[in-house]
Design a protein around this motif. Structure first.
Motif, PDB file in Angstrom:
ATOM      1  N   ASP A  57       0.842  -1.338   0.125  1.00  0.00           N
ATOM      2  CA  ASP A  57       0.018  -0.137  -0.008  1.00  0.00           C
ATOM      3  C   ASP A  57       0.909   1.212  -0.061  1.00  0.00           C
ATOM      4  O   ASP A  57       0.415   2.422   0.064  1.00  0.00           O
ATOM      5  N   GLY A  58       2.094   1.107  -0.138  1.00  0.00           N
ATOM      6  CA  GLY A  58       2.957   2.203  -0.092  1.00  0.00           C
ATOM      7  C   GLY A  58       3.780   2.576   1.239  1.00  0.00           C
ATOM      8  O   GLY A  58       4.659   3.403   1.180  1.00  0.00           O
ATOM      9  N   GLY A  59       3.297   2.154   2.062  1.00  0.00           N
ATOM     10  CA  GLY A  59       3.896   2.244   3.604  1.00  0.00           C
ATOM     11  C   GLY A  59       5.041   1.270   3.858  1.00  0.00           C
ATOM     12  O   GLY A  59       5.710   0.347   3.027  1.00  0.00           O
ATOM     13  N   ILE A  60       5.629   1.355   4.971  1.00  0.00           N
ATOM     14  CA  ILE A  60       6.673   0.620   5.295  1.00  0.00           C
ATOM     15  C   ILE A  60       6.534  -0.135   6.867  1.00  0.00           C
ATOM     16  O   ILE A  60       5.885   0.523   7.752  1.00  0.00           O
ATOM     17  N   VAL A  61       6.808  -1.560   6.965  1.00  0.00           N
ATOM     18  CA  VAL A  61       6.773  -1.872   8.313  1.00  0.00           C
ATOM     19  C   VAL A  61       8.251  -2.136   8.766  1.00  0.00           C
ATOM     20  O   VAL A  61       8.928  -2.551   7.693  1.00  0.00           O
ATOM     21  N   PHE A  62       8.378  -2.075   9.904  1.00  0.00           N
ATOM     22  CA  PHE A  62       9.770  -2.088  10.587  1.00  0.00           C
ATOM     23  C   PHE A  62       9.713  -2.286  11.888  1.00  0.00           C
ATOM     24  O   PHE A  62       8.685  -2.698  12.453  1.00  0.00           O
ATOM     25  N   TYR A  82       6.198  -1.986  13.911  1.00  0.00           N
ATOM     26  CA  TYR A  82       5.758  -0.676  13.657  1.00  0.00           C
ATOM     27  C   TYR A  82       5.612  -0.576  12.087  1.00  0.00           C
ATOM     28  O   TYR A  82       5.867  -1.313  11.239  1.00  0.00           O
ATOM     29  N   ARG A  83       4.724   0.584  11.828  1.00  0.00           N
ATOM     30  CA  ARG A  83       4.625   0.966  10.395  1.00  0.00           C
ATOM     31  C   ARG A  83       4.697   2.187  10.340  1.00  0.00           C
ATOM     32  O   ARG A  83       4.377   3.044  11.238  1.00  0.00           O
ATOM     33  N   CYS A  84       4.807   2.696   9.079  1.00  0.00           N
ATOM     34  CA  CYS A  84       4.710   4.401   8.839  1.00  0.00           C
ATOM     35  C   CYS A  84       4.253   4.421   7.199  1.00  0.00           C
ATOM     36  O   CYS A  84       4.323   3.310   6.436  1.00  0.00           O
ATOM     37  N   GLN A  93       2.387   1.850  16.258  1.00  0.00           N
ATOM     38  CA  GLN A  93       2.577   0.505  16.963  1.00  0.00           C
ATOM     39  C   GLN A  93       1.578  -0.506  16.564  1.00  0.00           C
ATOM     40  O   GLN A  93       0.432  -0.279  16.434  1.00  0.00           O
ATOM     41  N   LEU A  94       2.080  -1.453  16.065  1.00  0.00           N
ATOM     42  CA  LEU A  94       1.369  -2.815  15.498  1.00  0.00           C
ATOM     43  C   LEU A  94       1.522  -3.888  16.420  1.00  0.00           C
ATOM     44  O   LEU A  94       0.316  -4.762  16.348  1.00  0.00           O
ATOM     45  N   SER A  95       2.486  -3.894  17.290  1.00  0.00           N
ATOM     46  CA  SER A  95       2.713  -5.372  18.218  1.00  0.00           C
ATOM     47  C   SER A  95       2.825  -4.711  19.790  1.00  0.00           C
ATOM     48  O   SER A  95       3.155  -3.756  19.944  1.00  0.00           O
ATOM     49  N   ALA A  96       1.972  -5.413  20.547  1.00  0.00           N
ATOM     50  CA  ALA A  96       2.004  -5.003  21.888  1.00  0.00           C
ATOM     51  C   ALA A  96       3.012  -6.042  22.681  1.00  0.00           C
ATOM     52  O   ALA A  96       2.839  -6.218  24.012  1.00  0.00           O
TER      53      ALA A  96
END
Length: 474
Positions: A57-62, A82-84, A93-96
């Protein structure tokens, strides 16, 4: 400085990477054109940002240390997903996870495949396996592993032209630089099938496998880049010259080729909300549930595995001893209906797990893995400890779950019980009232001392109960 984690863009015209400049203490994400020009900084701040991957989708996960937490049993910082946006905006933040996530990559169906290390009352060193989530953090689910201990499954990527995944199976608790066996997972056999994982390399000193096609993989091995086939046969294609120091190795081979974007997943999060919901169809269904009588489970205890916000000692002492290594917060209980269903509203982006309780609030079954709901997400499970490939039971439109005939339950705090249990504060007074008349330092009936006096680190009662195995910790 140090450059790591290169990723060639879908169009093969630019490279995303992580760079710690010589005058910096942390890694940031950067991007440059394929010829090394037009370098652009994407992230900034006081945190390490590593292991990036382009999203369709054009983003970045890191992976980042932005969650401000430390490994519970050691002195290193934790990095989670995370993603941006592509320009570094909208960091989320994507993960807890209270322990590490690593090496995210996108599957053809748009899900993110990554390594998740966890130890929810199990082992601190045996469970770091493959999980998936959607690019918005929803739908977090085991991909392979988590039931059976052993091995660190990392650097996983889908093999083009197949349903299989190529990865490094790093022995034990994992080795430096993610070195280990080159392995293939056949996920069609299910997430817990021992035969689904096969080591193909002839040795365990390989790193950074890249699947070019079925049976054609790039691998790093010491000072050499090699091509490996599906049976572990390898052909070196480049080696460092002898004049370079013996400590220099080759890492992370990446083919400069264009590739198709994966499926774009529509986001299901609502960032205006602070909670998500969880639907459980039937608490009596699942692995090792045959001894649980229908109607025996009356409610679910909701616990939160808390992150460690600062490091003091480099180990679990003096937090706990013997297994758990984590603090757990009691959020409260939610009811289970007569048909075994439950419907609950839970705080979003937390590391949560459930305990099934009977009519006397005694534990019947206990999760030993954590779940997370994202803001506004509706997540569901078939039962407790069920095989993760299990489909819902029965014809749902004709048989409505009792729990779904009402609004979701929020966890009700337990009256008189603190949200975080502390042994000296909450347990020792019980021993003082009922036990120390016979088990004091002077009387020592049966050689047992249950006083609250402290030894070098813990109270005598805590050490005694631990050594006598009077409670289960881990």
């Amino acid at each position: 400085g140090t450059i790591r984690d290169p990723v060639v863009h879908y169009d093969a015209d630019k490279v995303l990477f992580s760079w710690r400049k010589a005058d910096s203490k942390v890694f940031h994400l950067y991007e440059c054109d394929l010829n090394g020009t037009n370098i652009r900084q994407i992230t900034d701040g006081a945190f390490d940002d590593i292991e990036p991957c382009y999203l369709p989708d054009g983003g970045i996960v890191f992976v980042s240390t932005r969650a401000r937490r430390y490994v519970n049993c050691w002195l290193t910082q934790v990095a989670t997903l995370y993603r941006c946006d592509g320009d570094g905006d909208q960091v989320r933040q994507l993960s807890a996870n209270v322990e590490h996530d690593n090496t995210p990559w996108v599957l053809p169906d748009g899900r993110i495949l990554y390594q998740r290390w966890e130890y929810v009352d199990r082992s601190q060193v045996s469970f770091h396996h493959l999980w998936t989530m959607n690019p918005d953090g929803t739908g977090q689910m085991v991909y392979y592993g988590n039931l059976n201990p052993g091995g660190l499954y990392i650097d996983a990527k889908p093999i083009p032209g197949s349903d299989d995944v190529l990865l490094i199976n790093s022995p034990g608790h994992g080795r430096r630089e993610h070195s280990g066996h080159v392995a293939i997972v056949n996920n069609r056999l299910g997430p817990d099938h021992r035969g689904a994982l096969n080591n193909i390399s002839r040795g365990s000193n390989y790193r950074d496998p890249w699947p070019v096609s079925t049976g054609l993989f790039l691998v790093a091995k010491g000072r050499t880049i090699a091509v490996m086939d599906g049976y572990g046969g390898e052909t070196p294609i480049f080696s460092l010259p002898p004049e370079l120091g013996k400590t220099v190795n080759l890492q992370e081979p990446r083919p400069v080729i264009a590739r198709e974007r994966e499926h774009v997943t529509v986001s299901r999060v609502d960032l205006t909300q602070s909670t998500g919901t969880l639907v459980l169809q039937d608490v009596h269904v699942g692995r090792n549930m045959g001894d649980v009588k229908r109607g025996e489970i009356r409610k679910l205890l909701v616990l939160e595995s808390l992150p460690k916000p600062i490091n003091f000692t480099g180990g679990m002492d003096p937090l706990t001893y013997g297994g758990s290594f984590t603090l757990e917060r009691v959020l409260g209980t939610v009811p289970v209906e007569k048909d075994g269903s439950a419907f609950m509203e839970l705080p979003a982006n937390r590391s949560l797990f459930l305990v099934a309780l009977d009519k006397d609030s005694n534990s019947v079954k206990r999760m030993q893995s954590f779940l997370t709901v994202m803001p506004g997400e509706v997540q569901s499970c078939v039962g407790c400890h069920e095989q993760r490939g299990t489909t819902p039971i029965g014809n749902m439109p004709r048989k409505q779950l009792l729990a779904l005939q009402r609004p979701p339950s929020r966890p009700s705090p337990i009256v008189g019980v603190p949200d975080v249990l502390d042994f000296p504060r909450d347990i020792q007074p019980i021993l003082d009232k009922h036990c120390i008349r016979c088990h004091s330092a002077r009387k020592r009936s049966a050689g047992i001392v249950l006083t609250g006096d402290h030894g070098p680190m813990f109270s005598h009662s805590y050490v005694t109960l631990t050594l006598k195995k009077q409670f289960a910790d881990g």
